[in-house]
Design a protein around this motif. Sequence first.
Motif, PDB file in Angstrom:
ATOM      1  N   SER A  93       0.822  -1.295  -0.064  1.00  0.00           N
ATOM      2  CA  SER A  93      -0.098   0.106   0.093  1.00  0.00           C
ATOM      3  C   SER A  93       0.840   1.313  -0.040  1.00  0.00           C
ATOM      4  O   SER A  93       0.281   2.462  -0.506  1.00  0.00           O
ATOM      5  N   LEU A  97       0.995   3.535  -3.394  1.00  0.00           N
ATOM      6  CA  LEU A  97      -0.033   4.241  -3.647  1.00  0.00           C
ATOM      7  C   LEU A  97      -0.636   5.376  -2.547  1.00  0.00           C
ATOM      8  O   LEU A  97      -1.000   6.402  -2.807  1.00  0.00           O
ATOM      9  N   ASP A 144      -8.869   3.039  -3.601  1.00  0.00           N
ATOM     10  CA  ASP A 144      -7.866   2.485  -4.283  1.00  0.00           C
ATOM     11  C   ASP A 144      -6.714   2.145  -3.425  1.00  0.00           C
ATOM     12  O   ASP A 144      -6.089   1.028  -3.701  1.00  0.00           O
ATOM     13  N   MET A 149      -5.389  -1.548  -2.274  1.00  0.00           N
ATOM     14  CA  MET A 149      -4.223  -2.174  -2.365  1.00  0.00           C
ATOM     15  C   MET A 149      -3.597  -2.641  -1.005  1.00  0.00           C
ATOM     16  O   MET A 149      -2.793  -3.456  -0.895  1.00  0.00           O
ATOM     17  N   TYR A 207       4.084  -3.470  -9.075  1.00  0.00           N
ATOM     18  CA  TYR A 207       3.738  -2.022  -9.312  1.00  0.00           C
ATOM     19  C   TYR A 207       4.370  -1.725 -10.825  1.00  0.00           C
ATOM     20  O   TYR A 207       3.641  -1.083 -11.537  1.00  0.00           O
ATOM     21  N   LEU A 242       1.449  -3.548 -12.906  1.00  0.00           N
ATOM     22  CA  LEU A 242       0.233  -2.733 -12.678  1.00  0.00           C
ATOM     23  C   LEU A 242       0.335  -1.327 -13.479  1.00  0.00           C
ATOM     24  O   LEU A 242      -0.869  -1.212 -14.205  1.00  0.00           O
ATOM     25  N   SER A 282      -2.080  -1.066 -16.895  1.00  0.00           N
ATOM     26  CA  SER A 282      -3.155  -0.172 -16.906  1.00  0.00           C
ATOM     27  C   SER A 282      -2.889   0.798 -18.057  1.00  0.00           C
ATOM     28  O   SER A 282      -3.731   1.459 -18.623  1.00  0.00           O
ATOM     29  N   TYR A 321      -7.906  -2.517 -12.829  1.00  0.00           N
ATOM     30  CA  TYR A 321      -6.486  -2.845 -13.185  1.00  0.00           C
ATOM     31  C   TYR A 321      -5.877  -3.437 -12.012  1.00  0.00           C
ATOM     32  O   TYR A 321      -4.912  -4.082 -12.292  1.00  0.00           O
ATOM     33  N   ILE A 322      -5.939  -2.968 -10.947  1.00  0.00           N
ATOM     34  CA  ILE A 322      -5.408  -3.483  -9.745  1.00  0.00           C
ATOM     35  C   ILE A 322      -5.824  -4.965  -9.557  1.00  0.00           C
ATOM     36  O   ILE A 322      -5.015  -5.849  -9.279  1.00  0.00           O
ATOM     37  N   ASN A 346      -4.362  -7.209 -12.370  1.00  0.00           N
ATOM     38  CA  ASN A 346      -3.061  -7.277 -12.076  1.00  0.00           C
ATOM     39  C   ASN A 346      -2.699  -8.258 -10.909  1.00  0.00           C
ATOM     40  O   ASN A 346      -1.935  -9.144 -11.089  1.00  0.00           O
ATOM     41  N   TYR A 347      -3.568  -8.204 -10.112  1.00  0.00           N
ATOM     42  CA  TYR A 347      -3.507  -9.193  -8.859  1.00  0.00           C
ATOM     43  C   TYR A 347      -3.849 -10.555  -9.041  1.00  0.00           C
ATOM     44  O   TYR A 347      -3.158 -11.666  -8.939  1.00  0.00           O
TER      45      TYR A 347
END
Length: 151
Positions: A60, A63, A82, A86, A105, A108, A112, A138-139, A142-143
């Motif tokens: 986190s 972000l 967001d 995260m 990241y 990510l 995105s 997108y998060i 990606n996860y």
Amino acid sequence: MLGFCLGLIKYVVLTRICFIDFRKKIIKDRDLMILLVIGILLGIERNNFEKVYLGWCAFSMPLLILYIVEDYFKKELIGFGDVKLMIVIGGLLRYRDFRQVLFFYQNLYFLSAVIVVLVLLYWKIRGKRGEYVPFAPYIVLNYLLFEKFFM
């Protein structure tokens, strides 16, 4: 059996987060709390709760820094939902090392950017300049990719 049930709930909640963020441009705290509890339960089940806690903190932080910097520039870049998403994603991924966070990241932002550029250029979908683009899908994407291929 517990892992299967928690995994199923996790994927349903992640899908719900994506759809709600697209439609209403908000991430509900109820969904985040469900994911937080799932991360805690999986951490306890696998006997590595400290990695869940470190994941909350490490994943986190970038972000959170971006959220603080946007106050300086007086321009909204991301929402606090967001950042909270995260946090729970970091708990689900569990911290291993800094390279894992950096790679997450990099993927990510690349993912995105590529998707947004493809949508804007090739399908000629144009929005108003400066319009909010939901970042949660997108998060989540990606996860899911990171969980499938890199864990």
